[in-house]
Design an enzyme around this catalytic site. Structure first.
Site, short mmCIF file in Angstrom:
data_model
loop_
_atom_site.label_atom_id
_atom_site.label_comp_id
_atom_site.label_asym_id
_atom_site.label_seq_id
_atom_site.Cartn_x
_atom_site.Cartn_y
_atom_site.Cartn_z
NE ARG A 240 23.54 54.63 34.86
CZ ARG A 240 23.19 53.41 35.03
NH1 ARG A 240 21.97 53.06 35.38
NH2 ARG A 240 24.41 52.61 34.97
CE LYS B 33 33.22 33.29 36.89
NZ LYS B 33 31.80 32.80 36.78
N GLY C 240 27.47 46.97 30.57
CA GLY C 240 27.50 45.81 29.35
C GLY C 240 27.68 46.31 28.07
N GLY D 211 31.91 48.22 34.24
CA GLY D 211 31.26 48.56 35.23
C GLY D 211 32.04 48.57 36.45
P1 ADP Z 1 34.18 44.88 34.76
O1 ADP Z 1 32.95 45.14 35.45
O2 ADP Z 1 34.97 46.06 34.97
O3 ADP Z 1 34.17 44.30 33.24
P2 ADP Z 1 34.67 42.14 35.61
O4 ADP Z 1 33.20 42.33 36.14
O5 ADP Z 1 35.32 41.46 34.68
O6 ADP Z 1 35.31 44.01 35.62
O7 ADP Z 1 35.74 41.93 36.94
C1 ADP Z 1 35.75 42.61 38.40
C2 ADP Z 1 35.90 41.62 39.43
O8 ADP Z 1 36.98 40.94 39.21
C3 ADP Z 1 36.11 42.34 40.78
O9 ADP Z 1 34.79 42.46 41.56
C4 ADP Z 1 37.25 41.79 41.31
O10 ADP Z 1 37.21 41.46 42.73
C5 ADP Z 1 37.39 40.54 40.61
N1 ADP Z 1 38.90 40.28 40.45
C6 ADP Z 1 40.04 40.64 40.06
N2 ADP Z 1 40.99 39.89 40.42
C7 ADP Z 1 40.47 38.88 41.08
C8 ADP Z 1 41.20 37.55 41.46
N3 ADP Z 1 42.60 37.39 41.36
N4 ADP Z 1 40.58 36.80 42.18
C9 ADP Z 1 38.99 36.83 41.85
N5 ADP Z 1 38.60 37.78 41.68
C10 ADP Z 1 39.19 38.61 41.16
MG MG Z 2 31.61 43.36 36.30
#
Ligand code: ADP
Ligand code: MG
Length: 397
Positions: free
Chosen positions: A40, A201, A377, A354
């Site tokens: 950063r 989620k 975020g 992230g």
């Molecule tokens: P980002 O930070 O890029 O927005 P998220 O925080 O929404 O992404 O999601 C990332 C997490 O989702 C990862 O830690 C990954 O392990 C989890 N993940 C992806 N597919 C599955 C799954 N089928 N079951 C449980 N967790 C999952």
């Molecule tokens: Mg995340």
């Protein structure tokens, strides 16, 4: 949301005192306080160097961590000043406070071409409350406000938005790039626009799904959130990640896609496991139904073929959320295949979020993307189409 904002190049900074909001929220070793990743700080260098070359006097500031009760020596920005000084090859004057007597005296004495760093902005309680009095004091040390802390633009704090009420406010190069590429993709995308949404989620991505359904030509769903969609369509999901409260929402989104003529792609096969662990055995599930007692962990080969094909002729691809539990090597293939497809397409490719950014870096495709958003975020709220206080406060072009 207007993404067309004035930058440091649109304002004369020569001989002026410039308050520069950086994102110096670096990870530190808990025991020694040593900076474990200076990415950063390095990312802030182009804007800082430009300002110094233009003979501005730069008053840099940032938050670091979450100090609860005012000043906390463990969360001092002094180690950042030291590292920044090494990278710049010039002295960085460290203030002992944010808007106190030391900061004010050092700011008043600061000469063109010099740089100083204020203490952790969150040492002031008014920072996170966007206290106008704190913002006014910060602004009173400078003549121009430059914001380059994209990771903090979704927060209306004194140093990220409040100060702009008192000073002409423009963006640095980091925010400029985010606005140009991500803002461009949302406001006026090169089509077809394909959005790939995954991660854990549905509930954390409702705003993103909803906003992109208004903009995209194709939406691809993978990752943990796909099982709530699958269940909403009547499929069996076994022990997969499921958000029962969001089934109706998923149905609504599928209807919205139909009404808008947006192509919505869902997994047609997958890899499942009996337990959530790194050494769980991967079972190929050929079809949409995950057997009882198993949980979906990754997309399968047919889904990979379907999804990578949809990316081939895209004009723009926006990707947020891994396709599977990529942290476990046995379930990283779906995410890897998508990253590879993005690396190979001629489309503008944008990665936000992230964990998505971490996955792309971990899999070795970071330098093959058009843009990897630097804010976790902040980039999600950007994709939600929300008004970002740290962007809205900047002068329009
Ligand atoms: P980002 O930070 O890029 O927005 P998220 O925080 O929404 O992404 O999601 C990332 C997490 O989702 C990862 O830690 C990954 O392990 C989890 N993940 C992806 N597919 C599955 C799954 N089928 N079951 C449980 N967790 C999952
Ligand atoms: Mg995340």
């Amino acid at each position: 949301m207007n993404y067309n904002k004035k930058t440091v190049k649109d304002i004369d900074v020569a001989g002026k005192k410039v308050l520069l909001r950086c994102d110096f929220n670096v990870p530190q070793d808990k025991a020694t306080g040593a900076i474990t990743d200076d990415k950063r700080i390095v990312a802030a260098l182009p804007t800082i160097r430009y300002l110094l070359e233009q003979k501005a006097a730069v008053i840099a500031c940032s938050h670091l961590g979450k100090p609860k009760e005012g000043p906390d020596p463990k969360l001092s920005l002094a180690p950042v000043a030291k590292r920044l000084s090494e990278l710049l090859g010039q002295d960085v004057i460290m203030a002992a406070d944010v808007v106190g007597p030391d900061a004010a005296a050092k700011a008043a004495a600061l000469q063109p071409g010099q740089i100083m760093l204020l203490e952790n902005t969150r040492f002031e309680k008014g920072e996170t409350k966007n206290d106008p009095e704190l913002a006014r004091k910060m602004a009173s040390m400078a003549e121009i406000y430059v914001s380059d802390a994209f990771g903090a633009v979704h927060r209306a704090h004194a140093s990220t938005a409040g100060v702009a009420a008192y000073l002409p406010a423009v963006s640095g190069f980091l925010i400029q790039k985010e606005l140009e590429i991500m803002g461009g993709a949302l406001a006026n995308p090169k089509r077809p626009l394909v959005a790939i949404l995954g991660g854990s989620k549905v509930s954390s991505k409702i705003g993103v799904i909803n906003n992109l359904l208004d903009i995209a030509d194709t939406i691809i769903i993978g990752g943990g959130m796909s099982y709530t969609f699958a269940k909403a369509m009547g499929a069996g999901v076994g022990k997969s990640l499921l958000e029962a409260d969001w089934l109706d929402y998923c149905k609504e989104m599928m209807q919205k896609a139909k009404d808008k003529g947006v192509k919505l792609l869902l997994p047609v096969d997958g890899l499942a496991a009996t337990e959530f662990s790194a050494d769980a055995q991967a079972h190929l599930v050929d079809g949409v139904d995950i057997p009882g007692g198993m949980m979906g962990m990754d997309i399968g080969p047919k889904t990979i073929a379907l999804y990578t094909d949809a990316v081939k002729d895209a004009g723009t691809v926006i990707w947020n959320g891994p396709m599977g539990v990529f942290e476990f090597p046995a379930f990283a293939e779906g995410t890897r295949a998508i990253a590879k497809a993005l690396a190979e397409t001629d489309a503008i490719t944008i990665v936000g979020g992230g964990d998505s950014a971490a996955a792309v870096a971990q899999l070795g495709y970071a330098d093959k993307m058009t843009h990897i958003s630097t804010g976790g975020g902040a980039s999600l709220e950007f994709l939600e189409g929300k008004e970002l206080p740290g962007v809205a406060c900047l002068l329009d072009k």
